[in-house]
Write a protein that holds these residues in place. Structure first.
Motif, mmCIF file in Angstrom:
data_model
loop_
_atom_site.group_PDB
_atom_site.id
_atom_site.type_symbol
_atom_site.label_atom_id
_atom_site.label_comp_id
_atom_site.label_asym_id
_atom_site.label_seq_id
_atom_site.Cartn_x
_atom_site.Cartn_y
_atom_site.Cartn_z
ATOM 1 N N LEU A 1 -7.553 8.988 -0.628
ATOM 2 C CA LEU A 1 -7.162 8.766 0.700
ATOM 3 C C LEU A 1 -6.201 9.695 0.958
ATOM 4 O O LEU A 1 -6.126 10.301 2.226
ATOM 5 C CB LEU A 1 -6.570 7.305 0.754
ATOM 6 N N THR B 1 -6.303 12.274 4.150
ATOM 7 C CA THR B 1 -5.419 12.485 5.042
ATOM 8 C C THR B 1 -4.786 13.815 5.328
ATOM 9 O O THR B 1 -4.275 14.178 6.423
ATOM 10 C CB THR B 1 -4.084 11.379 4.484
ATOM 11 N N TRP C 1 -7.684 10.640 10.778
ATOM 12 C CA TRP C 1 -6.842 11.218 9.726
ATOM 13 C C TRP C 1 -5.476 11.604 10.158
ATOM 14 O O TRP C 1 -4.611 11.825 9.434
ATOM 15 C CB TRP C 1 -7.761 12.517 8.918
ATOM 16 N N SER D 1 -3.493 8.599 9.868
ATOM 17 C CA SER D 1 -3.175 8.441 8.677
ATOM 18 C C SER D 1 -2.402 9.434 8.305
ATOM 19 O O SER D 1 -1.230 8.979 7.458
ATOM 20 C CB SER D 1 -4.588 8.604 7.789
ATOM 21 N N GLN D 2 -1.985 10.437 8.792
ATOM 22 C CA GLN D 2 -0.962 11.524 8.330
ATOM 23 C C GLN D 2 0.375 10.804 8.791
ATOM 24 O O GLN D 2 1.533 10.983 8.183
ATOM 25 C CB GLN D 2 -1.253 12.838 8.811
ATOM 26 N N LEU E 1 1.261 7.982 6.885
ATOM 27 C CA LEU E 1 1.869 8.138 5.531
ATOM 28 C C LEU E 1 3.310 8.804 5.504
ATOM 29 O O LEU E 1 3.999 8.630 4.788
ATOM 30 C CB LEU E 1 0.698 9.097 4.800
#
Length: 256
Positions: free
Chosen positions: A52, A56, A123, A126-127, A130
């Protein structure tokens, strides 16, 4: 009648050889990780997390499609976002295809995302998630351990921080966040990420600080700590060398 000297042979002695250990020195972290990686479930979870994180970081680079309001028709030709340049009757390929692996964002996702490549959107989100999660977790952990250590070691901080914790616990967290969001609303466009980090970290450290405080109170007056104080150890040395190393494993196991 054999001579005693013929039965034994003097091989000499070496101070370096006598002090050499036959086994590697004990390491807490090496033993911890050796037992950890013997569990197949742990290895599977770590592999999933690494996959993941990889997508990402590098997922948006795998597609030439940029994060812009464009989509593709059935012939693979770029067509503009209907909310800005076209009409809703344009032939959008919303599902997965050779150009957009996961399709494009439909209209119900909002005008900002509509027509964007779904793979890139996922993504990119997701970045951001995160980065936000890691930033908040690091700040909360550092503040929680630091303030909790001081809170437990210095008794004069106890009444102040206990009253502050009681005051915060009597206010609904959601209501407090809504009020702060309204206060910072004019600055969200320019400083949105920093404001969210501030709101999540403003009181997020309080739970960990209270836990560390309780643990330090338990071990603060043990014999080796009293002996260290008697020998003249400073408060900084007491916290960093005597208390926190003992509590790291407890904090990781219980709190996290």
């Amino acid at each position: 009648d054999t001579n005693v000297q013929d039965l034994f042979k003097v091989v000499g002695s070496s101070k370096e050889a006598s002090e050499r250990l036959n086994s590697a020195p004990y390491s807490y972290w090496r033993m911890t990780f050796s037992y950890l990686f013997k569990n197949p479930l742990v290895i599977i979870c770590i592999a999933v997390i690494l996959i993941l994180v990889f997508f990402t970081l590098f997922g948006p680079m795998m597609r030439r499609a940029s994060f812009n309001p464009l989509a593709y028709n059935s012939d693979g030709v770029v067509i503009p976002n209907p909310n800005k340049f076209g009409s809703q009757e344009d032939n959008y390929v919303l599902g997965p295809n050779s150009t957009n692996w996961l399709g494009v964002c439909p209209s119900y996702m909002g005008s900002y995302f509509e027509g964007h490549d779904m793979w890139v959107c996922i993504w990119k989100g997701s970045q951001l998630s995160l980065l936000l999660g890691v930033t908040v977790a690091v700040i909360d952990t550092v503040l929680g351990i630091l303030i909790g250590s001081l809170w437990g070691y210095f008794r004069w901080l106890d009444p102040i921080l206990i009253e502050f914790r009681n005051f915060v616990n009597n206010i609904p967290t959601l209501l407090l966040d809504i009020l702060l969001m309204q206060f910072f609303q004019p600055y969200m466009t320019k400083y949105g990420f920093l404001i969210i980090v501030f709101l999540l970290c403003a009181l997020g450290w309080l739970g960990l600080a209270g836990f560390v405080r309780n643990q330090i109170i338990i071990i603060r007056n043990r014999e080796y700590n009293i002996a260290s104080q008697t020998l003249g150890s400073s408060s900084r040395a007491m916290i960093s060398h005597n208390l926190l190393p003992y509590l790291i494993s407890v904090i990781v196991t219980v709190y996290n």
